[in-house]
Design an enzyme around this catalytic site. Sequence first.
Site, PDB file in Angstrom:
ATOM      1  N   ASP A 115       0.856  -1.199   0.000  1.00 52.72           N
ATOM      2  CA  ASP A 115       0.000   0.000   0.000  1.00 52.72           C
ATOM      3  C   ASP A 115       0.891   1.248   0.000  1.00 52.72           C
ATOM      4  OD1 ASP A 115      -2.313  -1.518   0.048  1.00 52.72           O
ATOM      5  OD2 ASP A 115      -2.347  -1.621   2.237  1.00 52.72           O
ATOM      6  N   LYS A 119      -0.065  10.008   1.697  1.00 53.29           N
ATOM      7  CA  LYS A 119       0.016  11.207   2.551  1.00 53.29           C
ATOM      8  C   LYS A 119       1.282  11.151   3.410  1.00 53.29           C
ATOM      9  CE  LYS A 119      -4.866  12.112   2.766  1.00 53.29           C
ATOM     10  NZ  LYS A 119      -6.097  11.626   3.345  1.00 53.29           N
ATOM     11  N   GLU A 191      -0.218  -6.496  -9.882  1.00 54.29           N
ATOM     12  CA  GLU A 191       0.679  -6.281 -11.029  1.00 54.29           C
ATOM     13  C   GLU A 191      -0.076  -6.439 -12.344  1.00 54.29           C
ATOM     14  OE1 GLU A 191       4.182  -8.592 -10.652  1.00 54.29           O
ATOM     15  OE2 GLU A 191       4.974  -8.049 -12.609  1.00 54.29           O
TER      16      GLU A 191
HETATM   17  N1  SAM Z   1       0.864  -8.398  -2.787  1.00 57.95           N
HETATM   18  C1  SAM Z   1      -0.445  -8.431  -3.388  1.00 57.95           C
HETATM   19  C2  SAM Z   1      -0.360  -8.126  -4.861  1.00 57.95           C
HETATM   20  O1  SAM Z   1       0.695  -7.665  -5.323  1.00 57.95           O
HETATM   21  O2  SAM Z   1      -1.345  -8.364  -5.578  1.00 57.95           O
HETATM   22  C3  SAM Z   1      -1.425  -7.492  -2.648  1.00 57.95           C
HETATM   23  C4  SAM Z   1      -1.117  -6.030  -2.753  1.00 57.95           C
HETATM   24  S1  SAM Z   1      -2.285  -5.035  -1.824  1.00 57.95           S
HETATM   25  C5  SAM Z   1      -2.129  -3.445  -2.526  1.00 57.95           C
HETATM   26  C6  SAM Z   1      -1.453  -4.844  -0.269  1.00 57.95           C
HETATM   27  C7  SAM Z   1      -1.759  -5.954   0.714  1.00 57.95           C
HETATM   28  O3  SAM Z   1      -0.965  -5.763   1.886  1.00 57.95           O
HETATM   29  C8  SAM Z   1      -3.212  -5.986   1.168  1.00 57.95           C
HETATM   30  O4  SAM Z   1      -3.730  -7.291   1.036  1.00 57.95           O
HETATM   31  C9  SAM Z   1      -3.150  -5.517   2.614  1.00 57.95           C
HETATM   32  O5  SAM Z   1      -4.180  -6.069   3.404  1.00 57.95           O
HETATM   33  C10 SAM Z   1      -1.766  -5.979   3.031  1.00 57.95           C
HETATM   34  N2  SAM Z   1      -1.183  -5.183   4.124  1.00 57.95           N
HETATM   35  C11 SAM Z   1      -1.174  -3.839   4.214  1.00 57.95           C
HETATM   36  N3  SAM Z   1      -0.574  -3.439   5.353  1.00 57.95           N
HETATM   37  C12 SAM Z   1      -0.186  -4.566   5.997  1.00 57.95           C
HETATM   38  C13 SAM Z   1       0.459  -4.807   7.241  1.00 57.95           C
HETATM   39  N4  SAM Z   1       0.827  -3.800   8.039  1.00 57.95           N
HETATM   40  N5  SAM Z   1       0.699  -6.087   7.597  1.00 57.95           N
HETATM   41  C14 SAM Z   1       0.317  -7.114   6.784  1.00 57.95           C
HETATM   42  N6  SAM Z   1      -0.317  -6.944   5.606  1.00 57.95           N
HETATM   43  C15 SAM Z   1      -0.567  -5.686   5.211  1.00 57.95           C
END
Ligand code: SAM
Length: 208
Positions: A115, A119, A191
Amino acid sequence: MRNKPWAIDYLESNAHIVDVNNTYSKKIKTFFDKDQPIHIEVGTGMGIFITTLAQQNPEINYVGIEIDKNVMIRVTEKVLELGLSNVRLLLLDANTLMDYFNENEVDKVYLNFSDPWPKVRHAKRRLTHSRFLSSYKQLLKKDSIVEFKTDNRGLFEFSLISMNAFGMTFENLNLDVHDDEPKENIRTEYEEKFSQRGHKIYWIQASF
Ligand code: SAM
């Protein structure tokens, strides 16, 4: 992803695959059938990446770390379907990695399409912020690699600066992975989505 009220019950009924309650905290090796090198993916999402890697590399144990219980259902289903004994999943916030892992226990960290938290006041939540790099450094064995892929230019630039300031060494860099895509590249769900929208995919391997 839609909230599934039954998510925790489902995950707990698959406790041989998903650790919901930190049962294997400080003893992750005992979660696997075989004692093999451990690679982790932080923010696993729906799990295409980790399950594909695990099929290709049965001699590695993979740990998928995901904070969202609803998303975790999807990757659990994939691990079950494929009958993978070398993937185990942790319903865990990456902020608590060092409460869970021992030092020098892991051989590689993958971060895919983390993510971006655009911000400035949320910068500390980015998974390449120094406080996360500090955890990866502790849990990784010496000279191990962090591999990071994103379409988000702002997050990529932040990550380069953050890793450089942390004293990491850049081992490999690709500013357009899908231009002459390496055959070993595994496309994650995000991706595939962002590539279809014409975004460039950035990739880096760095060590401590
Ligand atoms: N890696 C996957 C992909 O490339 O398709 C998912 C990308 S998605 C934008 C980011 C993922 O990271 C989400 O499933 C979210 O729930 C997880 N995530 C975000 N912050 C996290 C944290 N602090 N600990 C564990 N997972 C987290």
